[in-house]
Scaffold this active site. Structure first.
Site, short mmCIF file in Angstrom:
data_model
loop_
_atom_site.label_atom_id
_atom_site.label_comp_id
_atom_site.label_asym_id
_atom_site.label_seq_id
_atom_site.Cartn_x
_atom_site.Cartn_y
_atom_site.Cartn_z
N CYS A 159 0.81 -1.22 0.00
CA CYS A 159 0.00 0.00 0.00
C CYS A 159 0.84 1.27 0.00
O CYS A 159 0.34 2.35 -0.32
CB CYS A 159 -0.94 0.00 1.19
SG CYS A 159 -1.96 -1.49 1.32
N HIS A 173 -3.81 6.84 3.11
CA HIS A 173 -4.15 5.53 2.57
C HIS A 173 -5.50 5.12 3.13
O HIS A 173 -5.76 5.22 4.32
CB HIS A 173 -3.07 4.51 2.95
CG HIS A 173 -3.43 3.11 2.60
ND1 HIS A 173 -3.93 2.75 1.37
CD2 HIS A 173 -3.38 1.95 3.34
CE1 HIS A 173 -4.16 1.46 1.36
NE2 HIS A 173 -3.84 0.96 2.53
N ASN A 218 -10.04 -0.86 0.50
CA ASN A 218 -8.58 -0.71 0.44
C ASN A 218 -8.09 -1.14 -0.95
O ASN A 218 -8.14 -2.32 -1.28
CB ASN A 218 -7.94 -1.57 1.53
CG ASN A 218 -6.44 -1.44 1.59
OD1 ASN A 218 -5.81 -0.94 0.66
ND2 ASN A 218 -5.84 -1.93 2.66
#
Length: 334
Positions: free
Chosen positions: A119, A259, A289
């Site tokens: 990520c 994020h 996500n």
């Protein structure tokens, strides 16, 4: 990392993103595993996520995002000197997904490679691209965060399958007006926590076999509690470090784009950094996500929605597999 003292500034001059049309809601997931909309929303803040069709790969959606960024930046693909794709879900180990995107957009003069930092990958990609332009090695760099995480999710594991979605975002980096663009970066890794978030099989340690497939070792494995604790701590630490490097304070931030992993992590960051709700962009509820695609998709949406103004100070911060983290401060030029 030190403040970016350079002869000229480097910024984002073009931006684009893409998410698939197919929507997977929490209700849909409740028909697949033992979960509910209330359970998912309470623990994650996610209500739905986008999923690619079976015949669609990461390079396909990365290409769409890249083309949008090229149009936005008024850049001919042949002007691109380097393509970086941050992804945990490449089309294959080789050739690089970036090379496939290069072919698709006909960026015939570009070098191309992938990076794998989970990520945090897009922030790492921005840092590499920035330094390539700053050094004069490249004039225009295309940085893409693209993921098809639905391909590596265990759809029988309710603790992970509710979290992830697919998407891609892209930015063009080039020289810009002095004082604008990237002001500082902070990157880091703690390999001691690598086992907390991984896809165990498929590489040289556990090549594909009957056992690895039957035991679902080619899917995402995560210790959610430990990753959560790491994320809460590292967002604050990295944000403070990157602000210090840029000689800025929290009061200078116009927008935080974190994020998009878990609403409780974002809320904790908001509280620790003492930021108002209207200074934080959140699209987690709609996409889940998207790993390396999370920040560029959110950044592009904030831009398209007219929320970002020329001169705004924006903080981007991410955490992910490695365990890794990355943040950057930029002064918006568009």
């Amino acid at each position: 990392m030190k403040q970016l003292n350079n002869l000229y500034s480097v910024g984002i001059t073009g931006i684009g993103s893409f998410v698939p049309e197919k929507v997977l809601t929490n209700f849909d997931l409740s028909q697949m595993v033992d979960t509910s909309d209330e359970w998912i929303v309470t623990r994650t803040g996610i209500r739905e996520r986008r999923i690619v069709e079976k015949n669609v790969s990461t390079s396909d959606i990365a290409t769409i995002a890249a083309r949008e960024a090229l149009i936005d930046g008024k850049v001919d693909p042949k002007e691109i000197d380097l393509i970086i794709v941050a992804t945990a879900t490449p089309d294959m180990f080789f050739p690089a997904t970036a090379s496939i995107v290069q072919k698709n957009i006909q960026a015939t003069n570009a070098a191309a490679f992938d990076i794998s930092v989970g990520c945090s990958g897009f922030i790492y990609g921005l840092s590499i691209g920035y330094n390539m332009v700053r050094a004069g090695t490249c004039k225009k760099v295309l940085v893409i965060g693209g993921e098809t995480l639905s391909k590596i999710v265990n759809w029988e594991d309710r603790n992970t399958c509710v979290l992830f979605g697919d998407g891609a975002g892209a930015c063009i980096l080039e020289k810009c007006e002095k004082g604008f663009g990237f002001l500082s970066f902070d990157l880091g890794s703690d390999g001691e926590g690598g086992h907390l978030l991984s896809q165990p099989a498929g590489g040289s340690r556990l090549p594909a076999s009957f056992d690895t497939v039957s035991n679902k070792l080619h899917t995402i494995k995560m210790d959610g509690r430990e990753v959560f604790k790491f994320a809460v701590r590292i967002i604050e630490k990295s944000s403070e470090a990157v602000l210090k490097s840029a000689n800025l304070s929290l009061e200078d931030i116009d927008y935080l784009i974190p994020h998009q992993a878990n609403i409780r992590i974002i809320q904790s960051a908001k509280n620790k950094l003492k930021l108002d709700d209207d200074k934080i962009y959140i699209n987690l509820d709609r996409y889940g996500n998207m790993s390396a695609a999370s920040i560029p998709v959110a950044l592009n949406e904030a831009y398209r929605d007219g929320l970002l103004k020329r001169g705004d100070i924006i903080l981007l911060v991410a955490f992910g597999a490695g365990l890794s983290w990355g943040s950057t401060i930029l002064k918006w030029i568009k």
